[in-house]
Design an enzyme around this catalytic site. Sequence first.
Site, mmCIF file in Angstrom:
data_model
loop_
_atom_site.group_PDB
_atom_site.id
_atom_site.type_symbol
_atom_site.label_atom_id
_atom_site.label_comp_id
_atom_site.label_asym_id
_atom_site.label_seq_id
_atom_site.Cartn_x
_atom_site.Cartn_y
_atom_site.Cartn_z
ATOM 1 N N ASP A 197 16.585 -27.834 16.750
ATOM 2 C CA ASP A 197 18.045 -27.927 16.655
ATOM 3 C C ASP A 197 18.530 -27.389 15.315
ATOM 4 O OD1 ASP A 197 20.653 -28.560 17.333
ATOM 5 O OD2 ASP A 197 20.461 -30.673 16.822
ATOM 6 N N GLU A 257 28.002 -26.451 12.805
ATOM 7 C CA GLU A 257 28.063 -27.024 14.149
ATOM 8 C C GLU A 257 27.940 -28.538 14.139
ATOM 9 O OE1 GLU A 257 26.563 -28.557 18.008
ATOM 10 O OE2 GLU A 257 25.525 -28.558 16.071
ATOM 11 N N GLU A 258 27.128 -29.062 13.233
ATOM 12 C CA GLU A 258 26.844 -30.493 13.255
ATOM 13 C C GLU A 258 28.012 -31.351 12.783
ATOM 14 O OE1 GLU A 258 24.437 -31.594 14.758
ATOM 15 O OE2 GLU A 258 22.709 -30.258 14.613
#
Length: 334
Positions: A91, A122-123
């Site tokens: 990830d 993104e996180e």
Amino acid sequence: MDPIDVVALTRQLVDIESTTGNEGIVGAWLAGFLRDRGYSVLEQPFDGKRMNVIAAVGEPEVVFSTHFDCVPPFFPSRVEAGILYGRGACDAKGILAAQVAAAERLRATGETRVGLVFVGGEERGSDGAKAANRIASKTRFLINGEPTDLRLGAATRGCYRVRLTATGKAAHSGYPELGESAIEKLLDCLIALREADWPSDPLLGQTHYTIGLINGGVAPNVIPPNAEAEVFFRTVGESEPVRQLLRTTLAGRVDVTEILELPAARMHTVPGFETAVFSYFSDIPFLTNWGMPLLLGPGSIHVAHTDREHIAIDELNRAVDIYEKLATALLSSS
């Protein structure tokens, strides 16, 4: 051109710490790596020294995309018994490496209609994807990478995150009739959430939620004048039905502050590829200018974000094959 060693590339990326907000170094390294292989590379800045890396060798019709930021804490790569461990292994730095390797295989056959869109952020809020979406694109398909166990994602849940704040009146705990407990008021509301009939969807199932944080009170012997909880809904459609039902259920007993909202997403699928639905969300809702979305990647979401994050090397290699096959199918479609 030399083929990509997907394991070596994954390890090089994993070993560069890139917790969200600190993606600049890995972005610069990746941009240089792709330039050295003959790509035209755009380092798109956003939020200071952070960047996206967008690359192509021709006019892309299909783009591979994923993110190179990671959750904390960082830990470097290692290989044991055919398993590659490290922060970002699945990830999503292993996914990124497999996408680059697949693009290079296609390029070796003369196929130059494949591009790369790699983003930060993104996180935590998809800031990189939002920036990338400001670029005009003529691509037809976006293959976004998240851990799906190499299954095409048919749909992903959205999210609706709220803070519930209860207000009471402080008093000596020996005389509770003189006060009003904010904690009890909040607990009544949280219990009421269990009784609500949250929206459902034939594909994604029932909306569910997590009470992730609770805070309140000032001391054990004081009737608590304040309390709050954060509730994270995993939605199966638009957020509005959840919003309306939440307010009806709470009946004005607490204040509601909305923190985050993302819709559920439906993705394109291709015959011959196994499909599944997923309870997480991705950058896909923020990359609408990059073509019809697909979701696929090696690795399991169940080990992402954990201290045992890993990916099987066999699966990483198979991902290159599947990405190549998927891009070829999309490029040949009318």
